[in-house]
Design an enzyme around this catalytic site. Structure first.
Site, mmCIF file in Angstrom:
data_model
loop_
_atom_site.group_PDB
_atom_site.id
_atom_site.type_symbol
_atom_site.label_atom_id
_atom_site.label_comp_id
_atom_site.label_asym_id
_atom_site.label_seq_id
_atom_site.Cartn_x
_atom_site.Cartn_y
_atom_site.Cartn_z
ATOM 1 N N ASP A 159 0.866 -1.173 0.000
ATOM 2 C CA ASP A 159 0.000 0.000 0.000
ATOM 3 C C ASP A 159 0.908 1.228 0.000
ATOM 4 O O ASP A 159 1.997 1.191 0.582
ATOM 5 C CB ASP A 159 -0.889 -0.016 1.241
ATOM 6 C CG ASP A 159 -1.673 1.268 1.402
ATOM 7 O OD1 ASP A 159 -2.416 1.625 0.470
ATOM 8 O OD2 ASP A 159 -1.542 1.917 2.458
ATOM 9 N N ASP A 173 -1.369 -0.512 6.222
ATOM 10 C CA ASP A 173 -1.489 0.108 7.544
ATOM 11 C C ASP A 173 -2.886 0.635 7.860
ATOM 12 O O ASP A 173 -3.191 0.931 9.010
ATOM 13 C CB ASP A 173 -0.501 1.274 7.671
ATOM 14 C CG ASP A 173 -0.934 2.482 6.847
ATOM 15 O OD1 ASP A 173 -1.355 2.294 5.687
ATOM 16 O OD2 ASP A 173 -0.863 3.608 7.368
ATOM 17 N N ASP A 189 -7.085 -1.387 4.316
ATOM 18 C CA ASP A 189 -6.149 -2.444 3.929
ATOM 19 C C ASP A 189 -6.489 -3.777 4.584
ATOM 20 O O ASP A 189 -5.964 -4.820 4.183
ATOM 21 C CB ASP A 189 -4.708 -2.065 4.325
ATOM 22 C CG ASP A 189 -4.205 -0.846 3.577
ATOM 23 O OD1 ASP A 189 -4.598 -0.669 2.417
ATOM 24 O OD2 ASP A 189 -3.427 -0.075 4.154
#
Length: 356
Positions: free
Chosen positions: A53, A252, A256
């Site tokens: 990410d 995080d 996600d």
């Protein structure tokens, strides 16, 4: 018969895996890598693709305003007032950067009514009777707003790795504000570390294609998936798995969590959301992407150690049981040999403490 029974006692086999896993997870804890499941540590060694990410993982997660471009007769102060007023209720990191910029310039905010957040695109609301939109290019496209020549400004900002936010009043563009999230100092080295381990690295981001490609070039990435809505991250992981890839996901944020759970191994940034940490198999307590590389190396070292332990335990049995069966090995010697095999397995596992 007693000699065979003593010799074949499976102590070494019973110790081969758990002791190595225990030492490996303990060594990980020393490095700030919290292994929540032995299964996650085992699977990490076999991953072929690492999906990252962007915001908060590759980047600092603390974006700041870099450019303010008012359009038409709108002034910079008016643009920031509208922008910050709209973004204040959104709680989005990019919106927070706009609010901070307005506060830093001492610009007061206006009350907003009818506020609505459009997932993955932007926000809308009413200020003093006028209808406003704020968000990305997809938000404008949905509303049928054309930027015209002003789109060149956004393209140039995107080429620089910045994220352009568009602001519209009653269907008329009134400005563009560029926000940039700086890359963590260790991110490029970590990505190079993954690549040296033979892993493919993919970055997911909601940024537009040009911005994503600019950040990808900065990081030395060849695979960047842009304009990904939060709900699509899990689908991206699933698509990779359908192609036969073993996927590790590093993230995080709250959005996600489904992707972390879907991946073969989920690694959460320690400073991230609680739900992301809960969904992950491994937590990087120092919030440093380089620790994800260390986790892969530790996984490989631990499973290699397990295989060594199993090999020597099986070699011991293959040699000692026939000797005991034909009467060459006395029960006392069989007991000593059995104990020695267990000691050798534990000693080999403890060699993992030398891992760096």
């Amino acid at each position: 018969g007693v000699a065979v029974l003593v010799t074949s006692c499976p102590c070494a086999l019973g110790l081969a895996t758990p002791v190595a896993i225990m030492v490996g997870t303990g060594k990980g804890a020393e490095q700030g890598i919290l292994v929540k499941s032995a299964e996650g540590l085992e699977h990490l060694r076999s991953v072929t693709t690492v999906v990252l990410d962007k915001t908060g993982t590759v980047t600092q997660g603390k974006p700041r305003v870099t450019d303010v471009y008012p359009l038409g007769e709108t002034t910079a102060e008016e643009l920031l007032c509208v922008a910050a007023s709209l973004e204040k209720p959104s709680e989005h990191p990019l919106g927070g950067a706009v609010v901070e910029e307005a506060a830093g310039r001492g610009i007061p905010l206006a009350p907003v009514t009818g506020f609505e957040a459009v997932h993955g695109k932007g926000v809308r609301g009413t200020i003093q009777g006028a209808s406003y939109l704020a968000g990305n290019a997809a938000m404008l496209a949905d509303a049928g707003v054309e930027l015209g020549q002003d789109a060149m400004i956004a393209d140039e900002l995107a080429k620089q790795g910045k994220t352009p936010l568009f602001f519209v009043e009653d269907g008329r563009p009134i400005g563009i504000i560029a926000v940039a999230d700086t890359v963590k100092p260790s991110s490029r080295a970590a990505i190079e570390g993954f690549q040296k381990l033979g892993l493919k690295v993919v970055m997911l981001t909601g940024d537009n294609k040009r911005t994503a490609e600019a950040i990808g070039r900065e990081l030395g990435l060849t695979q960047v998936v842009s304009e990904v809505l939060p709900a699509d991250k899990e689908r991206q992981i699933a698509a990779l798995q359908e192609r036969g890839e073993k996927v590790a996901m590093v993230g995080d944020g709250i959005n996600d969590a489904p992707a972390l759970a879907r991946a073969d191994v989920g690694l959460a940034i320690g400073a991230g959301a609680d739900v992301a940490i809960e969904s992950a198999d491994i937590v990087l307590m120092k919030s440093d992407l380089a620790d994800a590389v260390t986790a892969v190396e530790l996984s490989r070292a631990t499973i290699r150690n397990v295989k060594q332990n199993l090999f020597w335990a099986l070699v011991y049995n293959c040699i000692m049981i026939p000797l005991a069966a034909v009467g060459i090995l006395a029960p006392a010697l069989a007991g000593a040999a059995m104990a020695l095999s267990s000691v050798s397995v534990v000693s080999n596992s403890l060699l993992l403490k030398r891992f760096k």
